[in-house]
Scaffold this active site. Structure first.
Site, PDB file in Angstrom:
ATOM      1  N   ASP A 232     -14.067  38.839 -47.328  1.00 53.55           N
ATOM      2  CA  ASP A 232     -14.425  39.382 -46.531  1.00 53.55           C
ATOM      3  C   ASP A 232     -14.809  40.206 -45.298  1.00 53.55           C
ATOM      4  O   ASP A 232     -14.854  40.594 -44.158  1.00 53.55           O
ATOM      5  CB  ASP A 232     -14.993  40.743 -46.954  1.00 53.55           C
ATOM      6  CG  ASP A 232     -16.200  40.020 -48.019  1.00 53.55           C
ATOM      7  OD1 ASP A 232     -15.850  38.777 -47.508  1.00 53.55           O
ATOM      8  OD2 ASP A 232     -16.377  40.496 -48.739  1.00 53.55           O
TER       9      ASP A 232
ATOM     10  N   GLY B  80      -2.212   8.722 -65.856  1.00 50.64           N
ATOM     11  CA  GLY B  80      -3.747   9.164 -65.345  1.00 50.64           C
ATOM     12  C   GLY B  80      -3.757   8.409 -64.273  1.00 50.64           C
ATOM     13  O   GLY B  80      -2.841   7.773 -63.969  1.00 50.64           O
TER      14      GLY B  80
ATOM     15  N   GLU C 121      -8.377   3.797 -60.617  1.00 53.12           N
ATOM     16  CA  GLU C 121      -9.699   3.559 -61.315  1.00 53.12           C
ATOM     17  C   GLU C 121      -9.138   2.465 -62.639  1.00 53.12           C
ATOM     18  O   GLU C 121     -10.273   1.832 -63.002  1.00 53.12           O
ATOM     19  CB  GLU C 121      -9.614   5.485 -62.081  1.00 53.12           C
ATOM     20  CG  GLU C 121     -10.101   6.129 -61.177  1.00 53.12           C
ATOM     21  CD  GLU C 121     -10.581   6.865 -59.992  1.00 53.12           C
ATOM     22  OE1 GLU C 121     -11.453   5.170 -60.195  1.00 53.12           O
ATOM     23  OE2 GLU C 121     -11.026   7.128 -59.306  1.00 53.12           O
TER      24      GLU C 121
ATOM     25  N   GLY D 123     -11.147   8.425 -48.587  1.00 56.75           N
ATOM     26  CA  GLY D 123      -9.909   8.250 -49.781  1.00 56.75           C
ATOM     27  C   GLY D 123     -10.094   9.515 -50.679  1.00 56.75           C
ATOM     28  O   GLY D 123     -10.767   9.057 -51.887  1.00 56.75           O
TER      29      GLY D 123
ATOM     30  N   GLU E 187      -9.160  27.088 -50.122  1.00 57.34           N
ATOM     31  CA  GLU E 187     -10.223  26.632 -48.983  1.00 57.34           C
ATOM     32  C   GLU E 187      -9.892  24.643 -48.814  1.00 57.34           C
ATOM     33  O   GLU E 187      -9.520  24.439 -48.120  1.00 57.34           O
ATOM     34  CB  GLU E 187     -10.879  27.052 -49.032  1.00 57.34           C
ATOM     35  CG  GLU E 187     -11.717  28.661 -48.384  1.00 57.34           C
ATOM     36  CD  GLU E 187     -11.552  29.036 -50.229  1.00 57.34           C
ATOM     37  OE1 GLU E 187     -11.663  28.480 -51.133  1.00 57.34           O
ATOM     38  OE2 GLU E 187     -12.222  30.166 -49.773  1.00 57.34           O
TER      39      GLU E 187
ATOM     40  N   HIS F 116     -23.180  39.733 -51.355  1.00 50.91           N
ATOM     41  CA  HIS F 116     -22.386  38.605 -51.799  1.00 50.91           C
ATOM     42  C   HIS F 116     -22.933  37.902 -50.813  1.00 50.91           C
ATOM     43  O   HIS F 116     -22.552  37.945 -49.946  1.00 50.91           O
ATOM     44  CB  HIS F 116     -21.420  39.634 -52.148  1.00 50.91           C
ATOM     45  CG  HIS F 116     -20.911  40.096 -51.349  1.00 50.91           C
ATOM     46  ND1 HIS F 116     -20.881  41.030 -50.699  1.00 50.91           N
ATOM     47  CD2 HIS F 116     -19.815  39.401 -51.371  1.00 50.91           C
ATOM     48  CE1 HIS F 116     -19.877  41.269 -50.020  1.00 50.91           C
ATOM     49  NE2 HIS F 116     -19.016  39.948 -49.955  1.00 50.91           N
ATOM     50  N   HIS F 117     -22.725  36.421 -51.861  1.00 53.94           N
ATOM     51  CA  HIS F 117     -21.569  34.869 -50.890  1.00 53.94           C
ATOM     52  C   HIS F 117     -22.859  34.432 -50.150  1.00 53.94           C
ATOM     53  O   HIS F 117     -23.243  33.781 -49.517  1.00 53.94           O
ATOM     54  CB  HIS F 117     -21.170  35.221 -49.592  1.00 53.94           C
ATOM     55  CG  HIS F 117     -19.714  35.433 -50.095  1.00 53.94           C
ATOM     56  ND1 HIS F 117     -19.135  35.614 -51.653  1.00 53.94           N
ATOM     57  CD2 HIS F 117     -18.710  36.085 -49.767  1.00 53.94           C
ATOM     58  CE1 HIS F 117     -17.638  36.192 -51.746  1.00 53.94           C
ATOM     59  NE2 HIS F 117     -17.088  36.234 -50.233  1.00 53.94           N
TER      60      HIS F 117
ATOM     61  N   ASN G  86       1.719   7.822 -64.361  1.00 55.16           N
ATOM     62  CA  ASN G  86       1.972   6.753 -64.904  1.00 55.16           C
ATOM     63  C   ASN G  86       0.770   7.234 -65.566  1.00 55.16           C
ATOM     64  O   ASN G  86       0.286   6.350 -66.447  1.00 55.16           O
ATOM     65  CB  ASN G  86       1.726   5.380 -64.094  1.00 55.16           C
ATOM     66  CG  ASN G  86       0.745   5.892 -62.967  1.00 55.16           C
ATOM     67  OD1 ASN G  86       0.292   6.689 -62.775  1.00 55.16           O
ATOM     68  ND2 ASN G  86       0.409   5.041 -61.807  1.00 55.16           N
TER      69      ASN G  86
ATOM     70  N   ASP H 151       0.619  11.416 -60.669  1.00 51.72           N
ATOM     71  CA  ASP H 151       0.226  12.129 -61.324  1.00 51.72           C
ATOM     72  C   ASP H 151      -0.994  12.627 -61.571  1.00 51.72           C
ATOM     73  O   ASP H 151      -1.618  13.997 -61.649  1.00 51.72           O
ATOM     74  CB  ASP H 151       0.541  12.044 -63.145  1.00 51.72           C
ATOM     75  CG  ASP H 151       0.216  10.762 -63.568  1.00 51.72           C
ATOM     76  OD1 ASP H 151      -0.227  10.237 -62.280  1.00 51.72           O
ATOM     77  OD2 ASP H 151       0.467  10.541 -64.958  1.00 51.72           O
TER      78      ASP H 151
END
Lengths: 598, 598
Positions: B55, B504, B508, B445, B78, B143-144, B502, B475
């Site tokens: 708004d 996942g 990691e 990263g 955003e 608001h916000h 793969n 993925d």
């Protein structure tokens, strides 16, 4: 347990913790710092940890994965995870949620969700896995840094949207830091921020402190001041009651500061008519005797408006006077006729009494007002707050028709989540059944929040054996956070998700740009979402598209749909430029103030 | 135009602007503040404005929608919008992008993307539509807001991740503020933050300043110091050249600080062998004479490593010594043998020369080193940097096979975007064709960045008539920002999107939790994504799933696929626990340092 006793016990526990901190003890079984944190969360009934893995939090995740009572949710992104933790906290009996992210990239992605929890007074612990203390001290140019060696940048950012920050840098103070942060988070009903460096997660510390439960009870009210306050209130009630002119107005802080039971006791015992602000919807059950509906300033139903504003005395409990919660600041209840009850102060007319909190005050006030119950019940309230479904003979699903029709679909104990758009303003106007809960974000009003929130709500509702979790959102809103539907499928949660497809951001169209392209969005294959995002064999979900009143009514009346036991998505086709009454009035008033200087 | 002339012109313009600011003029056609901002963006060749309506920014959006040369993109959220603006800036010829959000909720959602642009030195202007100045001054409970009256909280948060903040509060200083912010943003190659209150968007101001272009040229080098620097460098080159032992090492700051042409001229004229850091891949064309490959400390190809580390003199241009860009800080090129060229200083051995920037210095150095080109060409470089596709006889698509095979698929002028996961580390090891560009985010990263970034890259590549935009992601990563595929369909962009499935978060798993469930994700119907998220009739996109080398090879060789002219998504089925060589070595070293204190 009375509020006094609780306060005393809290004080005892606080002192015991202080003693623990001062007296190094090695007698107890040592515990890893990461495990200590998880045990504290477990004690607070946090059974779900939301978040996304990242290299600096994987060590803690090993402990979570091994924990028998805390489940790792594994969200699709961090913003959604923070929304989910917020939703979980709102419905969890102990009113706290937790989210785990990684240094920099993850924590900043969650910031809007954490800020929303701050604004809306929802205690969420934001745990951030950060580089080792040695890496921090050396200001190493690691990935996820700003490249300028500033290891305090994210903490400084977090200071603006959290009530307390716990920066763990050594083993000695870790437990005290964790306890402090959790206590502040719950006591002030705001999010807190905690960093845990990789090298300390497994460092062992004494576990003695865990035997002492954390307490967040407010300090007791000063008896002398409280007596004066009670006396002042009773005098005013006595006068106004003589003219059958006392009303209670409840709002969301009664829930946030754990005074819901006390408020309901007051309402029940005194019998004064009770109204709710929009954010306070369902603080008292809407089927309870004396309930008159929603008061929202000049946007209110005219009968409600007249009843509230003509009262000689308004007992206003836990109010939040934000634009959307007050009909754009059009409350017409002067301070001269108002008593305000808050978590940390009481205000009688213009007199402020600091540190007189409602949680302790209300149980003392109720018996004093009990004698007025006979006259209270003579005060008239508006006609029964029922849902009247208009019969306008067209097939189009209109906003005016939808919400009363939905009201009939709701059941006791349902938890209803509304996006801050047409959904929230539409639901504001219709009654909810007994023991149902309304979860909305009218102050922060972040588009997309409701979908992420629903994930957390559905977890907490399942844990507490509540009714169905039902989400109302729009086609524009769900696009922001849509991937979290996948997490709902993953954990076999069973919310009903209504997507109001009106081809764009309808709430923005009410504000500006009714015909502008910037309020348009892409039309998605809504009924394919659940299958595309996780239910690949189609056994775990059902999706529907309804275009007419008859189709929607048939679906709502179908018991298989009403209690499917699997996640369902309903696309409701509606017309652009159709908005609920309350939203139209609200935005028209807001637009006048939000002047664009031509 | 020479760097000196540019610097002088910049100084003239700066002074003219100052004169404008001091001398109120009413002679010119007045212009709305919002339009002034858009005109400045237009002058900087910003043709796309990314963001989400809210708004407090709708008034500006009306001006954008009416603007003949700036297009409103309308992102799904955003964070994605900020990633897209970052991608657009990286490929846009003028190296700047812009994103528009709304007060609080919107701007905080974009914060991770803005912080990433800071870290990676990408100039992005973050424009935030905020409440009117009257509402701000009254600290209204809108608001916000955070509910605590703090209207400076989001600015304070932004200070940590932007180089400059422009808070427009009156019409008089608005133009100067806008100009200052844009100049800082470009000069320092970092994001800047600008708030625009609703009541000032349409306020008219003089437009004279717009006639003076903004300039971000660095101040000229001090001639005397520069002369000393040049002399020192030439002496060193002279000595090392006698032993055929000079190499050039290029990195990403050469692009960020607009010195790519100057670097390429140096490489071409001198003929010294040239290597690139991972973030500097494609700063010089990889097919150019003398190019030896990627140097990344101990992770480098052993031949490359030996060549670089044994050189007597390394001319290091625009280097960023972050963990992932240096093989976890394993550069073995001592300062004693290095000359470092940076945007704002030069370092010879241990001597720092402040304010001697490479953009002006390199064009003076090149002719001085030209005489050494004959001997330079005698210096041996590693064998030609070609993609060798291993023939391992199995059908499974392995990381070792995939990247050389992809290398063969790439064409001159392609723009290749890589997620910081297996994709980035895999692509690091294979050659790219002439005039192709590599877009990666190895320092910041942030998982999910590449998908949002691709939207912006595709816009800029289309505007500049570059080749195909090709995204490599995983993925796990694409789940964070998946909805932006919808925006690509909406604007008829035609990237090729490779999703490595793969099961996942593979990067990691290399770091920790190889078998842990927290690294698993939901398996989506990848080939249904584009149709579900916008291409409802299936005419605007094509999706493929390939499970074997043969299937992928056939697809890559298919000219219809290679130049489809519509958006395409390819799901590549790969095995869990398979990672590129460079990623395995990198994470193994990182894990040793990132100790968990058991």
């Amino acid at each position: 347990m009375s509020s006094d006793t609780a306060a005393l016990e809290a004080e005892v526990n606080r002192l015991r913790l202080e003693v623990q901190t001062l007296r190094a003890t090695t007698a107890s079984e040592p515990i890893a710092i990461g495990s200590y944190l998880l045990e504290r969360l477990k004690q607070l009934n946090v059974k779900q940890l939301f978040g996304v893995p990242g290299d600096f939090n994987l060590g803690l995740l090993d402990l979570v994965e091994a924990h028998p009572e805390i489940n790792w949710v594994g969200n699709c992104n961090e913003l959604n995870a923070s929304y989910a933790a917020d939703g979980y906290a709102r419905v969890n009996e102990t009113r706290i949620g937790a989210v785990l992210t990684t240094f920099g990239v993850g924590e900043l992605s969650a910031m809007n969700g954490i800020a929303g929890a701050f604004s809306e007074m929802v205690p969420v612990l934001h745990i951030v896995g950060v580089p080792s203390t040695a890496q921090q001290q050396a200001k190493m140019l690691l990935h996820h840094t700003l490249g300028n060696g500033r290891y305090d940048a994210y903490i400084k950012a977090a200071e603006n949207v959290t009530i307390a920050q716990g920066i763990i840098l050594d083993a000695e103070s870790a437990a005290a830091t964790i306890d402090h942060i959790l206590t502040e988070c719950m006591k002030k009903a705001r999010p807190a921020y905690l960093t845990l460096p990789t090298n300390l997660i497994y460092t062992k510390i004494p576990s003695d402190r865990l035997k002492i439960p954390l307490s967040h009870t407010q300090a007791p009210n000063d008896p002398e001041v409280e007596k004066e306050v009670l006396n002042e209130i009773v005098q005013r009630v006595d006068r106004a009651s003589a003219n059958d002119s006392v009303v209670i107005l409840v709002d969301v802080c009664a829930i946030r500061h754990d005074a819901r039971a006390e408020v309901n006791e007051l309402v029940k015992k005194t019998g004064f008519p009770v109204y709710a602000a929009p954010m306070g919807k369902t603080v008292v059950p809407e089927d309870c005797k004396g309930y008159g509906g929603i008061y929202v300033g000049s946007i209110s139903d005219p009968v409600v408006k007249a009843k509230v504003e003509s009262a000689e005395l308004i007992l206003s409990i836990g109010c939040v006077k934000s634009d959307y919660n007050t009909g754009n600041f059009t409350y017409s209840i002067p301070a001269a006729r108002t008593v305000e009850f808050h978590s940390d102060h009481t205000k009688i007319q213009h007199a402020v009494f600091p540190n007189i909190g409602m949680k302790a005050l209300l149980p003392r006030l109720t018996p004093l007002l009990d004698p007025y119950s006979a006259s209270a019940r003579k005060i008239t309230i508006p006609p029964p707050y029922t849902a009247v479904v208009p019969d306008d003979a067209t097939n189009t699903i209109t906003q005016a028709w939808l919400w009363p029709r939905i009201s009939q679909f709701l059941r006791p104990k349902d938890v209803i989540v509304a996006e801050t758009g047409t959904s929230n303003f539409g639901l504001m106007d219709v009654p909810f059944p007994a023991h149902s809960s309304f979860v909305s974000q009218l102050l922060w009003g972040s588009i997309g929040w409701a979908t992420g929130c629903t994930l957390g709500v559905a977890f907490a509702a399942r844990e507490r054996n509540l009714g169905r979790t039902i989400l109302f959102t729009g086609d524009g809103s769900i696009q922001l956070t849509v991937q979290e539907l996948s997490t709902m499928v993953r954990h076999a949660l069973t919310p009903i998700i209504f997507v109001l497809n009106n081809s764009g951001y309808e709430i923005e169209r009410c504000i500006r740009g009714a015909e502008a392209q910037y309020n348009d969005i892409m039309d998605w294959e809504w009924t394919a979402l659940l299958r595309t995002l996780g239910d690949r064999d189609g056994t775990k979900s059902v999706s529907y598209r309804v275009e007419t009143k008859a189709e929607l009514s048939k679906l709502l009346d179908d018991e298989t749909f009403a209690s499917a036991g699997k996640i369902q998505l309903v696309e409701i086709v509606m017309e652009m430029h159709d908005a609920p009454r309350a939203l139209k009035v609200q935005t028209a008033m807001g637009n006048e103030e939000n002047v664009y200087g031509y």
